[in-house]
Design an enzyme around this catalytic site. Structure first.
Site, PDB file in Angstrom:
ATOM      1  N   HIS A  56       0.849  -1.186   0.000  1.00 15.44           N
ATOM      2  CA  HIS A  56       0.000   0.000   0.000  1.00 15.44           C
ATOM      3  C   HIS A  56       0.892   1.246   0.000  1.00 15.44           C
ATOM      4  CE1 HIS A  56      -3.987  -1.835   1.736  1.00 15.44           C
ATOM      5  NE2 HIS A  56      -3.583  -2.433   0.633  1.00 15.44           N
ATOM      6  N   GLU A  58       1.076   3.822   1.889  1.00 20.52           N
ATOM      7  CA  GLU A  58       1.638   4.192   3.197  1.00 20.52           C
ATOM      8  C   GLU A  58       2.864   3.332   3.537  1.00 20.52           C
ATOM      9  OE1 GLU A  58      -1.528   3.424   2.443  1.00 20.52           O
ATOM     10  OE2 GLU A  58      -2.910   4.116   3.990  1.00 20.52           O
ATOM     11  N   CYS A  86      -5.971   1.676   6.222  1.00 24.06           N
ATOM     12  CA  CYS A  86      -6.562   0.397   6.629  1.00 24.06           C
ATOM     13  C   CYS A  86      -5.867  -0.084   7.914  1.00 24.06           C
ATOM     14  CB  CYS A  86      -6.386  -0.619   5.497  1.00 24.06           C
ATOM     15  SG  CYS A  86      -4.682  -1.239   5.337  1.00 24.06           S
ATOM     16  N   CYS A  89      -2.006  -0.549   7.555  1.00 23.91           N
ATOM     17  CA  CYS A  89      -1.236   0.696   7.473  1.00 23.91           C
ATOM     18  C   CYS A  89      -1.310   1.484   8.780  1.00 23.91           C
ATOM     19  CB  CYS A  89      -1.718   1.514   6.284  1.00 23.91           C
ATOM     20  SG  CYS A  89      -1.344   0.691   4.716  1.00 23.91           S
TER      21      CYS A  89
END
Lengths: 152, 152
Positions: A56, A58, A86, A89
């Site tokens: 992701h 992040e 999420c 993260c």
């Protein structure tokens, strides 16, 4: 009509990274880590390109910033991301000791900050950043809505 | 006295990886990803060595398995880890579509499976693995207790 306040530079850059992810066929999310206003690490969603379930925006930005800083803790650093993080993260943000989290659009389906598990409010959570949501929300959510509409 | 059942091979291997992490000065946690009984990816805690806030044993093992498989989804794969996963790792397990999660010791301070946010029970959670806790619990918790006792 111009917005009442210009978006801060790091969030503008995170939106650029989200657009770059979209051009590469990835879910359009971008993230930036800053220290004292300077960009230390950048990330776009790279799940498909890197064949990596953890890639992701992040996570990519946190890893890049930690490598640059030479420390697995990013004490005093801020994270800017176009979508509410999420659980994966949010956990990484806590492990990295991020001081301030700025995010764009809320994510009712997958967000873990202001909905669902609300990870930073859990008594177990060892480090909570200051949280500022809604920065660049309109741009971030338009990008995501168009991306998913085009795929239906 | 021998234990009533021998530990499954993947959990024995995860414990070996935890011991290797300890020798390298890291928190002793190990993880293995298997598919049809064969090991696809391995990981030890590498936060300090790699200067990476995300380098928990589970994340390292998931990334290695995804690279080996050439897919960011590890559908049908199992994850074996010596300690109950934290929110970051539980989120990654869900993103990776892990079928079965086997873990050793429960983690009252940082675990996210059977305590705290109990991530797989959240209505938002898109993929829940089958979960089996307590496999190799005694060995895993002795390793961790000795590690933290030596540092006090």
């Amino acid at each position: 009509m111009a917005p009442p306040f210009p978006l801060p530079g790091p969030m503008r850059r995170a939106l650029e990274l989200a657009r770059a992810a979209e051009l590469a066929g990835e879910v359009p999310i971008g993230a930036v880590v800053t220290l004292d206003g300077h960009i230390l690490g950048e990330g776009e969603n790279r799940n498909r390109r890197d064949r990596d379930p953890t890639a992701h925006a992040e996570i990519v930005a946190l890893r890049a910033a930690a490598e640059r800083l030479g420390d697995f803790r990013l004490t005093g650093c801020d994270l800017w991301v176009t979508l509410e993080p999420c659980p994966m993260c949010a956990g990484a943000i806590s492990h990295a000791r991020i001081a301030r989290l700025y995010y764009g659009a809320a994510d009712p389906k997958g967000g873990a900050i202001e909905q669902g598990p609300r990870l930073f409010t859990q008594p177990q959570c060892l480090h909570r950043p200051e949280v500022y949501g809604g920065l660049g929300e309109a741009e971030a959510s338009t990008l995501l809505r168009d991306f998913f509409a085009a795929r239906r």
